[in-house]
Design a protein around this motif. Structure first.
Motif, PDB file in Angstrom:
ATOM      1  N   THR A  53      71.588 127.653  41.210  1.00  0.00           N
ATOM      2  CA  THR A  53      71.977 126.950  39.988  1.00  0.00           C
ATOM      3  C   THR A  53      70.807 126.878  39.028  1.00  0.00           C
ATOM      4  O   THR A  53      70.956 127.136  37.827  1.00  0.00           O
ATOM      5  N   GLU A  54      69.634 126.518  39.541  1.00  0.00           N
ATOM      6  CA  GLU A  54      68.455 126.385  38.684  1.00  0.00           C
ATOM      7  C   GLU A  54      68.123 127.715  38.016  1.00  0.00           C
ATOM      8  O   GLU A  54      67.830 127.760  36.825  1.00  0.00           O
ATOM      9  N   ALA A  55      68.189 128.799  38.802  1.00  0.00           N
ATOM     10  CA  ALA A  55      67.846 130.107  38.232  1.00  0.00           C
ATOM     11  C   ALA A  55      68.853 130.504  37.161  1.00  0.00           C
ATOM     12  O   ALA A  55      68.479 131.002  36.101  1.00  0.00           O
ATOM     13  N   ALA A  56      70.155 130.272  37.433  1.00  0.00           N
ATOM     14  CA  ALA A  56      71.176 130.718  36.481  1.00  0.00           C
ATOM     15  C   ALA A  56      71.201 129.836  35.241  1.00  0.00           C
ATOM     16  O   ALA A  56      71.246 130.330  34.118  1.00  0.00           O
ATOM     17  N   VAL A  57      71.173 128.520  35.451  1.00  0.00           N
ATOM     18  CA  VAL A  57      71.292 127.601  34.313  1.00  0.00           C
ATOM     19  C   VAL A  57      69.945 127.414  33.626  1.00  0.00           C
ATOM     20  O   VAL A  57      69.820 127.585  32.418  1.00  0.00           O
ATOM     21  N   GLY A  58      68.913 127.061  34.410  1.00  0.00           N
ATOM     22  CA  GLY A  58      67.629 126.723  33.803  1.00  0.00           C
ATOM     23  C   GLY A  58      66.932 127.930  33.208  1.00  0.00           C
ATOM     24  O   GLY A  58      66.530 127.912  32.047  1.00  0.00           O
ATOM     25  N   ALA A  59      66.792 128.982  34.017  1.00  0.00           N
ATOM     26  CA  ALA A  59      66.040 130.136  33.534  1.00  0.00           C
ATOM     27  C   ALA A  59      66.910 131.041  32.667  1.00  0.00           C
ATOM     28  O   ALA A  59      66.397 131.738  31.804  1.00  0.00           O
ATOM     29  N   GLY A  60      68.225 131.044  32.896  1.00  0.00           N
ATOM     30  CA  GLY A  60      69.086 131.974  32.169  1.00  0.00           C
ATOM     31  C   GLY A  60      69.721 131.389  30.931  1.00  0.00           C
ATOM     32  O   GLY A  60      69.284 131.632  29.803  1.00  0.00           O
ATOM     33  N   VAL A  61      70.755 130.574  31.152  1.00  0.00           N
ATOM     34  CA  VAL A  61      71.622 130.179  30.044  1.00  0.00           C
ATOM     35  C   VAL A  61      70.912 129.276  29.041  1.00  0.00           C
ATOM     36  O   VAL A  61      70.981 129.507  27.831  1.00  0.00           O
ATOM     37  N   THR A  62      70.194 128.234  29.535  1.00  0.00           N
ATOM     38  CA  THR A  62      69.580 127.308  28.574  1.00  0.00           C
ATOM     39  C   THR A  62      68.556 128.018  27.707  1.00  0.00           C
ATOM     40  O   THR A  62      68.393 127.672  26.545  1.00  0.00           O
ATOM     41  N   THR A  63      67.869 129.036  28.288  1.00  0.00           N
ATOM     42  CA  THR A  63      66.903 129.771  27.479  1.00  0.00           C
ATOM     43  C   THR A  63      67.592 130.434  26.297  1.00  0.00           C
ATOM     44  O   THR A  63      67.119 130.349  25.153  1.00  0.00           O
ATOM     45  N   VAL A  64      68.745 131.083  26.565  1.00  0.00           N
ATOM     46  CA  VAL A  64      69.467 131.746  25.478  1.00  0.00           C
ATOM     47  C   VAL A  64      69.944 130.717  24.456  1.00  0.00           C
ATOM     48  O   VAL A  64      69.835 130.922  23.240  1.00  0.00           O
ATOM     49  N   LEU A  65      70.463 129.579  24.936  1.00  0.00           N
ATOM     50  CA  LEU A  65      70.949 128.552  24.012  1.00  0.00           C
ATOM     51  C   LEU A  65      69.797 127.987  23.172  1.00  0.00           C
ATOM     52  O   LEU A  65      69.942 127.774  21.966  1.00  0.00           O
ATOM     53  N   PHE A  66      68.625 127.770  23.812  1.00  0.00           N
ATOM     54  CA  PHE A  66      67.462 127.296  23.058  1.00  0.00           C
ATOM     55  C   PHE A  66      67.041 128.323  22.013  1.00  0.00           C
ATOM     56  O   PHE A  66      66.710 127.966  20.887  1.00  0.00           O
ATOM     57  N   LEU A  67      67.059 129.606  22.404  1.00  0.00           N
ATOM     58  CA  LEU A  67      66.641 130.650  21.468  1.00  0.00           C
ATOM     59  C   LEU A  67      67.563 130.660  20.256  1.00  0.00           C
ATOM     60  O   LEU A  67      67.116 130.821  19.118  1.00  0.00           O
ATOM     61  N   LEU A  68      68.885 130.467  20.495  1.00  0.00           N
ATOM     62  CA  LEU A  68      69.809 130.401  19.367  1.00  0.00           C
ATOM     63  C   LEU A  68      69.496 129.185  18.497  1.00  0.00           C
ATOM     64  O   LEU A  68      69.606 129.249  17.270  1.00  0.00           O
ATOM     65  N   THR A  69      69.126 128.079  19.171  1.00  0.00           N
ATOM     66  CA  THR A  69      68.908 126.835  18.433  1.00  0.00           C
ATOM     67  C   THR A  69      67.707 126.943  17.499  1.00  0.00           C
ATOM     68  O   THR A  69      67.728 126.373  16.403  1.00  0.00           O
ATOM     69  N   ILE A  70      66.658 127.666  17.931  1.00  0.00           N
ATOM     70  CA  ILE A  70      65.457 127.707  17.082  1.00  0.00           C
ATOM     71  C   ILE A  70      65.564 128.742  15.981  1.00  0.00           C
ATOM     72  O   ILE A  70      64.617 128.937  15.233  1.00  0.00           O
ATOM     73  N   ALA A  71      66.737 129.407  15.866  1.00  0.00           N
ATOM     74  CA  ALA A  71      66.854 130.455  14.851  1.00  0.00           C
ATOM     75  C   ALA A  71      66.565 129.916  13.456  1.00  0.00           C
ATOM     76  O   ALA A  71      66.111 130.648  12.585  1.00  0.00           O
ATOM     77  N   LYS A  72      66.814 128.617  13.228  1.00  0.00           N
ATOM     78  CA  LYS A  72      66.599 128.063  11.887  1.00  0.00           C
ATOM     79  C   LYS A  72      65.206 127.475  11.704  1.00  0.00           C
ATOM     80  O   LYS A  72      64.859 127.034  10.623  1.00  0.00           O
ATOM     81  N   THR A  73      64.414 127.448  12.785  1.00  0.00           N
ATOM     82  CA  THR A  73      63.086 126.869  12.635  1.00  0.00           C
ATOM     83  C   THR A  73      62.108 127.933  12.153  1.00  0.00           C
ATOM     84  O   THR A  73      62.418 129.129  12.154  1.00  0.00           O
TER      85      THR A  73
END
Lengths: 176, 159
Positions: A53-73
Motif C-alpha cells: 500500500t505504501e509503495a503504491a499510494v505513497g510513492a506512486g499515486v500521491t506523487t503524481v497528484l502532488f505534481l499536478l497540484t504544483i503545476a500552478k506554482t
C-alpha cells in the motif's frame, strides 16, 4: 548484512530533504523517495500488505497528484537550495519527537516472540482457523474481508466519501 | 479545453506529447493493469487486496493521462460514467453484505451462499468479489481525484 541502519539513514535523509528543500518539485521527489524507504521498512517488519500500500499510494499515486497540484506554482527565485530554518517551528517539532520518543521504551523488540499481538488469543484463532473457515491463505485478507468485513465496508465508504466530498467542495456533479 | 487561452502568461502546460512516453505507456499499461487485477484477486492467498490492486489499476489511468493528455482521457472515460462506476462499486459491496443477511446469515457471512444457493467455495469467491468491488471504488476515486485536480488548472485565479 544488517539492512536496518542504512535503511533508517535513507528514510531520515529523505524526510529531511523533503522538509528543507526549497524547490517544491525537489521536495515532492524527496517525499516519494521517503515513501519508498518506508515501504521497504514495512517489508523488513514483515508487513508486506502495508508495504505494498505504501509503495503504491505513497510513492506512486500521491506523487503524481502532488505534481499536478504544483503545476500552478512557480520556482522560488534565487540560488538557495535549502530553505531557511524556522527555529520556533523546529523547536516544536523536536519537542514533539521527544515526547513521542518516551513511548519507545514501551515497545517490544522487533520479532520478539512475546509481543501482545503474537500471544493474543485472537491472533492464534485467526491463524489456526482462517483457512478452514474462510478458505483464503492470507490471514490478513481473511480478517479484512470476512471476519471484520463490516470495518472494510466502512473503509471503502471512506474512500467513496473522499470522492463525493471533493465533488461537494468543488460544487460539481462529475470529476471535471 | 485545449483552445489557446488569450492570456498566455498564466497558461499551464502540463502535457508534452512525447513518442517515447506514449510508446512506453502503450506497452507497459496492459501489464500494469493485469498486475493490478492479480493483486486484487490473488490478495486472498498472498499479500495484496482490493485497496492495493485498485491503486495499481488507477496508476494505469494516471499513466494514460500523462502520456496521451488528461482531457482526451477524461472524454474517453466519460465524466458521469466515472461517478456511476464509483457508486456501483459501493452498491455492489453493500449488496453482497446485505445479500448474505437476506439468505439468513450475518453481514458478509459468505458461508450461507454455499448452503442456500449451492455454490461451492462461496466464501472464497465472495471474498474475491468484495476485493474486486473495493478495487473498483479505489481505482475510480483516485482517477476522479486525478481528473479533478487537473481540472483545477483551467479555472480559478491564476497568478
Amino acid at each position: 548484512m544488517n539492512v536496518e541502519l542504512p535503511l533508517l539513514a535513507f528514510v531520515l535523509g529523505a524526510a529531511l530533504a523533503t522538509a528543507v528543500l526549497r524547490d517544491v518539485l525537489g521536495a515532492i521527489i524527496a517525499f516519494a523517495t521517503y515513501s519508498l524507504g518506508i515501504a521497504v521498512v514495512w517489508v523488513v517488519l514483515q508487513a508486506p500488505d502495508v508495504g505494498l500500500t505504501e509503495a503504491a499510494v505513497g510513492a506512486g499515486v500521491t506523487t503524481v497528484l502532488f505534481l499536478l497540484t504544483i503545476a500552478k506554482t512557480v520556482r522560488p527565485s534565487g540560488e538557495r537550495v535549502i530553505e531557511r530554518l524556522d527555529w520556533p517551528a523546529l523547536g516544536v517539532s523536536v519537542l514533539l519527537v521527544g515526547v513521542l520518543l518516551t513511548t519507545l521504551g514501551a515497545l517490544p523488540e522487533i520479532g520478539s516472540p512475546d509481543t501482545a499481538v503474537l500471544t493474543s488469543e485472537v491472533t492464534t484463532y485467526y491463524l489456526e482457523n482462517a483457512y478452514s473457515e474462510v478458505e483464503v491463505k492470507n490471514a490478513v485478507t481473511a480478517v479484512l474481508a470476512a471476519y471484520r468485513g463490516f470495518d472494510t465496508l466502512g473503509e471503502a465508504v471512506v474512500v467513496y466519501s473522499a470522492g463525493v466530498g471533493l465533488l461537494v467542495v468543488l460544487g460539481k456533479e462529475v470529476f471535471a | 479545453m485545449s483552445e489557446s487561452s488569450p492570456e498566455t502568461i498564466g497558461e499551464v502546460r502540463n502535457y508534452v506529447e512525447s513518442p517515447i512516453i506514449m510508446a512506453t505507456v502503450r506497452i507497459v499499461s496492459p501489464f500494469v493493469f493485469t498486475f493490478g487485477l492479480f493483486i486484487m484477486f490473488h490478495g486472498a492467498d498472498s499479500p495484496g487486496g482490493g485497496f492495493q490492486g485498485g491503486v495499481i489499476v488507477a496508476t494505469v489511468m494516471l499513466m494514460l493521462g500523462i502520456a496521451f493528455g488528461i482531457d482526451p482521457l477524461r472524454e474517453w472515460v466519460g465524466e458521469s460514467a466515472l461517478v456511476a462506476i464509483l457508486s456501483v462499486g459501493v452498491a455492489a459491496f453493500l449488496a453482497i453484505g446485505v445479500g448474505t443477511v437476506a439468505l439468513g446469515g450475518g453481514f458478509l457471512e459468505y458461508h450461507v451462499i454455499e448452503t442456500e444457493l449451492g455454490i461451492y467455495h462461496a466464501t472464497k469467491y465472495g471474498i474475491e468479489a468484495v476485493e474486486l468491488f473495493i478495487g473498483v471504488i479505489v481505482a475510480s476515486t483516485i482517477t476522479g481525484l486525478f481528473f479533478a485536480i487537473d481540472a483545477g488548472k483551467n479555472d480559478g485565479d491564476s497568478e
